[in-house]
Design a protein around this motif. Structure first.
Motif, PDB file in Angstrom:
ATOM      1  N   THR A  54      66.577   9.340  12.957  1.00 25.38           N
ATOM      2  CA  THR A  54      65.672  10.552  12.288  1.00 25.38           C
ATOM      3  C   THR A  54      64.141   9.861  12.703  1.00 25.38           C
ATOM      4  O   THR A  54      63.489  10.558  12.715  1.00 25.38           O
ATOM      5  CB  THR A  54      66.097  10.190  10.962  1.00 25.38           C
ATOM      6  N   GLY A 111      55.912  16.589   7.951  1.00 29.71           N
ATOM      7  CA  GLY A 111      57.213  17.556   7.715  1.00 29.71           C
ATOM      8  C   GLY A 111      58.544  16.750   7.037  1.00 29.71           C
ATOM      9  O   GLY A 111      59.085  17.308   6.101  1.00 29.71           O
ATOM     10  N   LEU A 112      58.617  15.644   7.330  1.00 30.51           N
ATOM     11  CA  LEU A 112      59.775  14.611   6.727  1.00 30.51           C
ATOM     12  C   LEU A 112      59.643  14.893   5.239  1.00 30.51           C
ATOM     13  O   LEU A 112      60.538  15.106   4.332  1.00 30.51           O
ATOM     14  CB  LEU A 112      59.883  13.560   7.237  1.00 30.51           C
ATOM     15  N   ARG A 136      57.844  16.752   3.132  1.00 25.69           N
ATOM     16  CA  ARG A 136      57.959  18.102   2.588  1.00 25.69           C
ATOM     17  C   ARG A 136      59.372  18.468   2.487  1.00 25.69           C
ATOM     18  O   ARG A 136      60.001  19.128   1.549  1.00 25.69           O
ATOM     19  CB  ARG A 136      56.980  19.040   3.251  1.00 25.69           C
ATOM     20  N   SER A 137      60.299  18.269   3.575  1.00 27.06           N
ATOM     21  CA  SER A 137      61.516  18.725   3.542  1.00 27.06           C
ATOM     22  C   SER A 137      62.354  17.778   2.637  1.00 27.06           C
ATOM     23  O   SER A 137      63.422  18.390   1.823  1.00 27.06           O
ATOM     24  CB  SER A 137      62.124  18.379   5.148  1.00 27.06           C
ATOM     25  N   ALA A 183      61.921  19.401  -0.707  1.00 28.95           N
ATOM     26  CA  ALA A 183      62.310  20.598  -0.701  1.00 28.95           C
ATOM     27  C   ALA A 183      64.067  20.368  -1.060  1.00 28.95           C
ATOM     28  O   ALA A 183      64.712  21.404  -1.541  1.00 28.95           O
ATOM     29  CB  ALA A 183      62.282  21.529   0.626  1.00 28.95           C
ATOM     30  N   GLU A 184      64.464  19.221  -0.579  1.00 30.31           N
ATOM     31  CA  GLU A 184      65.947  19.005  -1.005  1.00 30.31           C
ATOM     32  C   GLU A 184      66.246  18.682  -2.699  1.00 30.31           C
ATOM     33  O   GLU A 184      67.117  18.458  -2.868  1.00 30.31           O
ATOM     34  CB  GLU A 184      66.564  17.787  -0.082  1.00 30.31           C
ATOM     35  N   THR A 209      49.838  17.740   2.622  1.00 34.86           N
ATOM     36  CA  THR A 209      51.270  17.347   2.283  1.00 34.86           C
ATOM     37  C   THR A 209      51.672  17.344   0.811  1.00 34.86           C
ATOM     38  O   THR A 209      52.553  17.997   0.556  1.00 34.86           O
ATOM     39  CB  THR A 209      51.286  15.997   2.725  1.00 34.86           C
TER      40      THR A 209
END
Length: 304
Positions: free
Chosen positions: A114, A169-170, A172-173, A176-177, A194
């Motif tokens: 990752t 991006g990590l 924010r993702s 989002a989870e 961010t």
């Protein structure tokens, strides 16, 4: 979720955190701002049980950190990416953390993939790691237990442009989870890109707890960008009208004190041709810098 209630920490006569109350909610990236000495590092250490509060409480997922049986499964943190024994490999360091918290061994290879540390690099001793590689290892440690809560202090430190885009991006993702992401950074441009929400402190006290857009809009000054062929003559006209004028980094003048219609009228009256005339929204850096410069609650100290 992170919940701080009247959190206070004193070191002798110095108060590092002073009656601080806030909630960091899941499903969004919450930025944590304050100048050096404001109490950010102390607050994060209190959340993680590395310091004991003088008074007040802080809970992660409804419990104090010391009550967590397998803490890495609940909260992952990055406070000091350099806190790894240089004689151990990244793989061995992660495997040890996994074993101590009942985390499946397969997670070691998953988080290494990752964060972009290849198998050969992961088997090397960490003393030879660059700053960016060490930072990626620190992020891997934070992600190891698939925690619901993440605390990250300066996570882009040492990363190149690609790495900065990746960690943005990590985060924010993960939010989002439905995870709770608490981010401290001095890089205002990255924070603005961010974070969804902001907690701002100064002198250990809460100054703001609000959405990113609301924080910028409520603290912004009216400002206009104007460009003209006769730039210096335009500046003289604006100065004479009482405006505050400074050069914009991308060219043209940034004008405070006069709105766009007034500037347009002045230009017409002085036979100046304008190439651009547009309201300019303040950035997070603009707003934060102005607040830090003007607020008596801020101070500079050796440690936070």
């Amino acid at each position: 979720m992170i919940e701080a209630t009247e959190l206070t920490k004193r070191y002798g006569e110095r108060t590092a955190v002073d009656g601080l109350s806030f909630t960091v909610r899941p499903g969004r990236v919450t930025g944590f701002l304050g100048p050096n000495g404001a109490g950010k590092s102390t607050t994060m250490r209190l959340i993680l049980g590395l310091d004991t509060p003088t008074s007040g409480t802080v809970r992660v997922g409804g419990r104090r950190y010391r009550e967590l049986v397998a803490p890495l499964r609940v909260v992952g943190s990055l406070l000091d990416a350099g806190g790894v024994h240089g004689g151990r490999s990244a793989h061995a360091h992660l495997a040890g953390l996994a074993a101590s918290n009942g985390i499946p061994r397969r997670r070691v290879d998953e988080v290494l993939a990752t964060v972009g540390l290849d198998p050969a690099t992961a088997r090397r001793r960490t003393r030879g790691f660059s700053l960016g590689m060490g930072q990626r290892l620190g992020i891997a440690c934070a992600l190891l237990g698939e925690p619901e809560v993440l605390l990250l202090d300066e996570p882009v430190n040492g990363l190149d442009t690609e790495g900065i885009r990746w960690i943005r991006g990590l985060m924010r993702s993960l939010a989002a989870e439905g995870r709770t992401v608490f981010l401290s950074s001095h890089l205002m441009s990255e924070m603005e890109l961010t974070a969804d929400h902001l907690i701002v402190i100064g002198r250990g006290r809460l100054l703001a707890d609000t959405g990113m857009r609301e924080f910028i809009e409520s603290n912004s000054r009216a400002r206009t960008l104007v460009r003209a062929a006769e730039a210096e003559r335009l500046r003289d006209v604006l100065d004479a009208a009482g405006a505050s004028v400074r050069l914009d980094a991308r060219g043209g003048w940034l004008v405070d004190g006069l709105d766009a219609p007034t500037i347009g009228a002045l230009a017409r009256a002085h036979d100046l041709t304008l190439h651009e005339l547009a309201p300019r929204r303040s950035s997070l850096e603009d707003v934060y810098t102005a607040m830090a410069a003007g607020a008596g609650d801020y101070r500079t100290e050796v440690a936070s």
